[in-house]
Design an enzyme around this catalytic site. Structure first.
Site, short mmCIF file in Angstrom:
data_model
loop_
_atom_site.label_atom_id
_atom_site.label_comp_id
_atom_site.label_asym_id
_atom_site.label_seq_id
_atom_site.Cartn_x
_atom_site.Cartn_y
_atom_site.Cartn_z
N HIS A 168 0.83 -1.20 0.00
CA HIS A 168 0.00 0.00 0.00
C HIS A 168 0.87 1.26 0.00
CE1 HIS A 168 -3.79 2.18 1.40
NE2 HIS A 168 -2.83 3.08 1.60
N GLU A 169 1.86 1.30 0.88
CA GLU A 169 2.68 2.50 0.99
C GLU A 169 3.62 2.66 -0.21
OE1 GLU A 169 1.84 4.70 3.04
OE2 GLU A 169 0.48 3.37 4.11
#
Length: 213
Positions: A168-169
């Site tokens: 996600h990051e």
């Protein structure tokens, strides 16, 4: 803070951002900075400024609260993110989702690649898309290549929920939001999640919202 094309050097922009008190303002979806490919870190911030910026990212992530925060989410298009998850969840959720504690980490210039074909689909949200969650199918295991805040190389395999956080990051640094990978029919407000879809898996939500899981 304006995040459109800004001729100000990144170091000056970070200094300006850090002149504020309290948590940094988090940029919401719709701001172009979240759709840009971030600039690789190559010494644009001196060690002291980098350390201050990392501390501010950590404090902002914790205050939100969240389990990760990428530099573009505070308006800085630099390939840098912080992650941390104390995983305060019931044992049933911990077992099904593989959500285990993830100590605080700094990821500099991260990239990831899947390890094996297994995928896992769960609801996830984003501090830059407040109030909503959706189901995202992601590789269940990934290999992360990066550096830490001191420039030391990182080559590590993540599984379960930590693998989801890493993906996600890192996606943020490529201009990708989780909604780009999500099952559209699963999109649910935080209120609906709390009232209806808090089960360990999205199976019940899939049944009633009409998406495959």
């Amino acid at each position: 803070m304006s995040t459109t094309s800004d001729p100000m050097p990144l170091s000056d922009r970070v200094e300006e951002l850090l002149s504020r008190t309290g948590p940094l303002p988090i940029v919401a979806a719709g701001d172009p900075v979240l759709r840009r490919t971030s600039e690789p870190f190559d010494g644009q911030l001196d060690p002291s400024l980098l350390a201050r910026f990392v501390t501010a990212l950590r404090d902002t992530m914790r205050a939100a609260p969240g389990v990760g925060l990428a530099a573009p989410q505070v308006g800085i298009p630099l390939r840098l993110a912080v992650i941390e998850d104390p995983a305060p969840v019931p044992d049933e959720i911990r077992e099904v989702r593989g959500r285990v504690p993830l100590p605080f980490r700094v990821l500099v210039n991260p990239v990831y690649e899947p390890v094996g074909p297994a995928r896992a689909a769960f609801f996830e949200g984003c501090l830059s898309v407040p109030g909503w969650q959706a189901v995202v199918a992601r590789p269940a295991e990934v290999r992360l290549l990066a550096q830490d805040e001191h420039g030391s190389p990182v080559d590590e395999v993540f599984t379960g929920w930590p693998a989801r956080i890493v993906q996600h990051e890192t996606d943020h640094l490529d201009g990708t939001l989780y909604l780009d990978r999500a099952e559209p029919r699963s999109l649910s407000s935080n209120e609906a999640m709390a009232e209806r879809w808090a089960q360990p898996t999205p199976a019940e939500a899939a049944k009633w919202l009409g998406f495959r899981w």
